[in-house]
Design a protein around this motif. Structure first.
Motif, PDB file in Angstrom:
ATOM      1  N   ILE A  85      17.496   8.851  24.477  1.00  0.00           N
ATOM      2  CA  ILE A  85      16.452   8.500  25.691  1.00  0.00           C
ATOM      3  C   ILE A  85      17.987   8.841  26.892  1.00  0.00           C
ATOM      4  O   ILE A  85      17.553   8.939  27.635  1.00  0.00           O
ATOM      5  N   ALA A  86      19.126   8.475  26.255  1.00  0.00           N
ATOM      6  CA  ALA A  86      19.379   8.590  27.854  1.00  0.00           C
ATOM      7  C   ALA A  86      19.835   9.674  27.857  1.00  0.00           C
ATOM      8  O   ALA A  86      20.198  10.727  28.772  1.00  0.00           O
ATOM      9  N   LYS A  87      20.084  10.888  27.151  1.00  0.00           N
ATOM     10  CA  LYS A  87      20.309  12.402  27.100  1.00  0.00           C
ATOM     11  C   LYS A  87      18.751  13.345  28.482  1.00  0.00           C
ATOM     12  O   LYS A  87      19.041  13.897  29.007  1.00  0.00           O
ATOM     13  N   LEU A  88      17.730  12.410  27.437  1.00  0.00           N
ATOM     14  CA  LEU A  88      16.413  12.470  28.129  1.00  0.00           C
ATOM     15  C   LEU A  88      16.532  12.195  30.058  1.00  0.00           C
ATOM     16  O   LEU A  88      15.899  12.912  31.039  1.00  0.00           O
ATOM     17  N   ARG A  89      16.898  11.174  30.000  1.00  0.00           N
ATOM     18  CA  ARG A  89      17.148  10.292  31.083  1.00  0.00           C
ATOM     19  C   ARG A  89      18.268  11.167  32.460  1.00  0.00           C
ATOM     20  O   ARG A  89      17.963  11.728  33.664  1.00  0.00           O
ATOM     21  N   LYS A  90      19.235  11.571  31.476  1.00  0.00           N
ATOM     22  CA  LYS A  90      19.757  12.281  32.553  1.00  0.00           C
ATOM     23  C   LYS A  90      19.311  13.928  33.030  1.00  0.00           C
ATOM     24  O   LYS A  90      19.805  14.379  33.684  1.00  0.00           O
ATOM     25  N   PHE A  91      18.190  14.585  31.750  1.00  0.00           N
ATOM     26  CA  PHE A  91      18.179  15.513  32.373  1.00  0.00           C
ATOM     27  C   PHE A  91      17.448  15.628  33.447  1.00  0.00           C
ATOM     28  O   PHE A  91      16.886  16.506  34.434  1.00  0.00           O
ATOM     29  N   LEU A  92      16.353  14.583  33.361  1.00  0.00           N
ATOM     30  CA  LEU A  92      14.964  13.868  34.466  1.00  0.00           C
ATOM     31  C   LEU A  92      15.835  13.580  35.707  1.00  0.00           C
ATOM     32  O   LEU A  92      15.259  13.972  36.681  1.00  0.00           O
ATOM     33  N   ASN A  93      16.978  13.103  35.714  1.00  0.00           N
ATOM     34  CA  ASN A  93      17.078  12.536  37.326  1.00  0.00           C
ATOM     35  C   ASN A  93      18.189  14.100  37.193  1.00  0.00           C
ATOM     36  O   ASN A  93      18.621  14.119  38.380  1.00  0.00           O
ATOM     37  N   ASN A  94      18.794  15.287  36.877  1.00  0.00           N
ATOM     38  CA  ASN A  94      19.107  16.027  36.852  1.00  0.00           C
ATOM     39  C   ASN A  94      18.046  17.336  37.893  1.00  0.00           C
ATOM     40  O   ASN A  94      17.695  17.767  39.215  1.00  0.00           O
ATOM     41  N   VAL A  95      16.753  17.178  37.271  1.00  0.00           N
ATOM     42  CA  VAL A  95      15.730  18.065  37.262  1.00  0.00           C
ATOM     43  C   VAL A  95      15.216  17.501  38.696  1.00  0.00           C
ATOM     44  O   VAL A  95      14.778  18.247  39.595  1.00  0.00           O
ATOM     45  N   TYR A  96      15.103  16.018  39.512  1.00  0.00           N
ATOM     46  CA  TYR A  96      15.102  15.415  40.384  1.00  0.00           C
ATOM     47  C   TYR A  96      16.222  15.479  41.188  1.00  0.00           C
ATOM     48  O   TYR A  96      15.719  14.814  42.432  1.00  0.00           O
ATOM     49  N   SER A  97      17.193  16.116  40.881  1.00  0.00           N
ATOM     50  CA  SER A  97      18.421  15.683  41.984  1.00  0.00           C
ATOM     51  C   SER A  97      18.406  16.765  42.910  1.00  0.00           C
ATOM     52  O   SER A  97      18.168  18.220  42.524  1.00  0.00           O
ATOM     53  N   ASP A  98      18.869  16.415  44.134  1.00  0.00           N
ATOM     54  CA  ASP A  98      19.154  17.506  45.537  1.00  0.00           C
ATOM     55  C   ASP A  98      20.356  18.273  45.163  1.00  0.00           C
ATOM     56  O   ASP A  98      20.390  19.484  45.738  1.00  0.00           O
ATOM     57  N   THR A  99      21.227  18.110  44.211  1.00  0.00           N
ATOM     58  CA  THR A  99      22.862  18.636  43.730  1.00  0.00           C
ATOM     59  C   THR A  99      22.714  19.248  42.826  1.00  0.00           C
ATOM     60  O   THR A  99      23.323  20.103  42.501  1.00  0.00           O
ATOM     61  N   ALA A 100      22.194  19.180  41.357  1.00  0.00           N
ATOM     62  CA  ALA A 100      22.076  19.543  40.718  1.00  0.00           C
ATOM     63  C   ALA A 100      21.062  20.850  40.103  1.00  0.00           C
ATOM     64  O   ALA A 100      20.466  21.679  41.068  1.00  0.00           O
ATOM     65  N   SER A 101      21.974  21.735  40.214  1.00  0.00           N
ATOM     66  CA  SER A 101      21.957  23.349  40.344  1.00  0.00           C
ATOM     67  C   SER A 101      20.769  23.736  38.942  1.00  0.00           C
ATOM     68  O   SER A 101      20.498  23.336  37.819  1.00  0.00           O
ATOM     69  N   GLU A 102      20.271  24.933  39.071  1.00  0.00           N
ATOM     70  CA  GLU A 102      19.571  25.263  38.084  1.00  0.00           C
ATOM     71  C   GLU A 102      20.340  25.888  36.813  1.00  0.00           C
ATOM     72  O   GLU A 102      19.416  25.038  35.124  1.00  0.00           O
ATOM     73  N   SER A 103      20.980  25.405  37.338  1.00  0.00           N
ATOM     74  CA  SER A 103      22.138  26.811  35.877  1.00  0.00           C
ATOM     75  C   SER A 103      22.714  25.668  35.408  1.00  0.00           C
ATOM     76  O   SER A 103      22.807  25.405  33.806  1.00  0.00           O
ATOM     77  N   ALA A 104      23.254  24.601  35.766  1.00  0.00           N
ATOM     78  CA  ALA A 104      23.673  23.066  35.379  1.00  0.00           C
ATOM     79  C   ALA A 104      22.345  22.148  34.139  1.00  0.00           C
ATOM     80  O   ALA A 104      22.718  21.846  33.787  1.00  0.00           O
ATOM     81  N   ILE A 105      20.924  22.746  34.764  1.00  0.00           N
ATOM     82  CA  ILE A 105      20.104  21.741  33.740  1.00  0.00           C
ATOM     83  C   ILE A 105      19.780  22.894  33.090  1.00  0.00           C
ATOM     84  O   ILE A 105      20.481  21.920  31.552  1.00  0.00           O
ATOM     85  N   HIS A 106      19.738  23.930  32.994  1.00  0.00           N
ATOM     86  CA  HIS A 106      20.040  24.904  31.852  1.00  0.00           C
ATOM     87  C   HIS A 106      21.096  24.408  31.045  1.00  0.00           C
ATOM     88  O   HIS A 106      20.492  24.456  29.870  1.00  0.00           O
TER      89      HIS A 106
END
Length: 582
Positions: free
Chosen positions: A342-363
């Motif tokens: 759940i923590a990893k899923l939340r981190k993923f969603l936070n990155n996706v909806y963040s203005d700073t996380a890049s697409e490569s970082a999410i990947h």
């Protein structure tokens, strides 16, 4: 002046048109009408000059006593109508047979060894069709018994060659129910109709330009070839159209925000897009999403076939994410591992909806922290079309599941509702968000909010049905979702249900839960009629297919498979059909 040819239409071509229209009516969206009208227009423009030439040169003729009289470029008006009705009937049959197929998964990026195989297939098909055209030209040059055959081949051959060159991959990859069947069925039917018409003299093929060979008594081989090729042209045209739509709506990086009714120029651009530019990760994500839905939810898989193409794709990807997230938590070996997911899923969603996380970082995060088989479900989630709150609430629902490790979670009906809103109401909200994305509503914002709230209630109703179905399955994994105060009123404890989830008192509680589910369903269902028209029927099917499980649970002696009540496939199909035609 006569009515023989008109009677052929009244008896043999118009009735199938009426029947197919009635069968396909629930799915006849504006895009389908656009496709059919487009194909009919092409058929008229391409066929009229050719047919006019055949009549003026005496290849075939229509006795004056069998036609009404009006003509277009020497072609009887009944014959012009035949071009229209044949294209319409074959097109509708194709649309009906291909409806269950999610066609984008049959695209291929054609990389590596597959590129050579596809290229060979294309070249073989092109060589064959060029040889057919050359043979047709030779038949005409000889000015002999093969003239009619030659004229058919040099007319149909170039069109087939063009369609094959543009859409050979789709033609070969799609199931035969999408390609061969809609060609063969109308061809056989028209062979029979043509046999009757030739015997009656409704139209006549003049001697000296035909071989005199019959497929069967009364059916000239040239006529058999003509109907086979014309139906092949119609179906291949529809396949090419769908190939273009699949490319347009599957690869947003190639075609950003394509129109739901794309122009012919846009369709051609999509068909001419090299397969090497296709996003293979996107295709993998869609393919895995379809497989998950087929495996995990037969009711929703059936319902998904009723949604328009681009919306269907996003709904499949949303389901794939929710299914993967749920499996990660449910299949964890311990509560600590589940919390880590759940923590990893939340981190993923936070990155996706963040203005700073890049697409490569999410990947990179997804590839580093999630199993390979589940990565596409996260990376292909259509987050740009969804608000973050329902996804966060979904994770909070998973966290409520983990609370069962410490103590019984659902103490009151209100607790049950909160839980159901988080794990199911949120999914319904996201489905409606996707609907409004693809089919923007002109309703005021407050009315749209009311529809989303009703969707949340409907999601709760479906979750109640799910809980009512899975009482025994949930007890096996140490969970009871029936409220503790309900258990107490029935003279049961939490442990009683875990030990024996099939006792008579539980059936009473199951009925209580189902009554609440159907009450919520009744209050929320009218909101469906305020959705965009393209989504109303499909949403009704999705809801009613699942509510049918509740109706089955209310029947004595319902069938159980893997601990769950099941709805026979024939019954699911009938529910879908009745719902669509409501």
């Amino acid at each position: 002046m006569g009515f023989d040819y008109a009677i052929v239409h009244l008896k043999y071509t118009i009735p199938p048109a009426v029947l197919l229209t009635w069968l396909y009516r629930p799915f006849f969206y504006s895009l389908d009408a656009y496709k059919v009208v487009y194909l009919i227009s092409v058929a008229l423009v391409s066929t009229i000059p050719w047919d006019s030439y055949l009549i003026r040169t005496g290849i075939w003729s229509y006795p004056s006593h069998v036609i009404i009289g009006p003509k277009l470029f020497d072609i009887p008006i009944e014959e012009v109508f035949f071009f229209v009705v044949q294209t319409y009937n074959t097109s509708l049959l194709y649309l009906l047979l291909s409806r269950p197929t999610f066609q984008p998964v049959y695209l291929s990026a054609e990389r590596g060894a597959s590129h050579s195989r596809w290229r060979s297939s294309r070249l073989v098909g092109q060589a064959f069709l060029l040889a057919v055209i050359a043979w047709g030209w030779r038949c005409i040059k000889d000015d002999s018994l093969g003239t009619y055959t030659g004229l058919i081949l040099i007319w149909a051959g170039p069109f087939l060659l063009l369609l094959w060159t543009l859409a050979y991959q789709f033609i070969l990859a799609l199931p035969l129910t999408n390609t061969a069947l809609p060609i063969l069925l109308p061809t056989l039917y028209l062979w029979i109709v043509d046999t009757l018409a030739l015997r009656r003299g409704t139209w006549v093929i003049n001697t000296g330009t035909k071989y005199g060979v019959h497929l069967w008594d009364g059916l000239e081989i040239e006529e058999a070839l003509f109907f086979l090729l014309t139906n092949a042209l119609i179906v291949c045209g529809q396949v090419a159209f769908d190939n273009a739509l699949a490319v347009l709506h599957t690869f947003p990086t190639l075609f950003a925000d394509p129109s739901l009714l794309p122009s012919p120029a846009t369709l051609m651009r999509a068909l001419l897009t090299p397969c090497s530019k296709y996003n293979n990760a996107r295709l993998t994500g869609l393919d895995e999403a379809v497989r998950r839905l087929k495996r995990k939810s037969r009711s929703f898989y059936l319902a998904s076939a009723t949604f328009p193409g681009p919306l269907r794709a996003d709904l499949l990807l949303l389901y794939s994410f929710c299914r993967v997230a749920d499996d990660l938590v449910d299949n964890a070996s311990s509560a600590d591992e589940a919390r880590d997911w759940i923590a990893k899923l939340r981190k993923f969603l936070n990155n996706v909806y963040s203005d700073t996380a890049s697409e490569s970082a999410i990947h990179h995060q997804v590839c580093a922290e999630f199993p390979l088989a589940m990565q596409s479900a996260l990376l292909q989630l259509p987050t740009a079309k969804l608000s973050p709150q329902p996804l966060e609430d979904l994770l909070r629902g998973f966290e409520m599941d983990l609370a069962f490790e410490d103590e019984p979670l659902i103490k009151t009906a209100e607790d049950l509702r909160v839980y159901s809103e988080r794990v199911a109401g949120t999914v319904a909200q996201m489905c409606i968000q996707l609907i409004f994305y693809w089919y923007p509503s002109i309703l005021p914002a407050e009315e749209q909010s009311a529809i989303i709230a009703a969707g949340n209630n409907m999601g709760v109703a479906l979750q109640y049905v799910n809980i009512a179905r899975d009482i025994a399955v949930d007890a096996h994994i140490g969970r009871v979702y029936l409220p503790l105060n309900w258990l107490s009123e029935a003279g049961l404890s939490y442990d009683d249900v875990l030990k024996n989830p099939k006792q008579s008192q539980i059936e009473t509680l199951r009925e209580h839960l189902l009554s609440d589910a159907f009450s919520l369903h009744e209050k929320a269902k009218d909101a469906i009629e305020h959705l965009p028209v393209e989504a109303r029927g499909p949403i009704r099917v999705a809801v009613e297919s699942y509510m049918e499980i509740g109706r089955v649970l209310r029947q004595d002696g319902f069938k159980v498979k893997a601990g769950r009540a099941t709805v026979p496939k024939s019954r699911r199909v009938m529910v879908a059909w009745r719902t669509l035609n409501r």
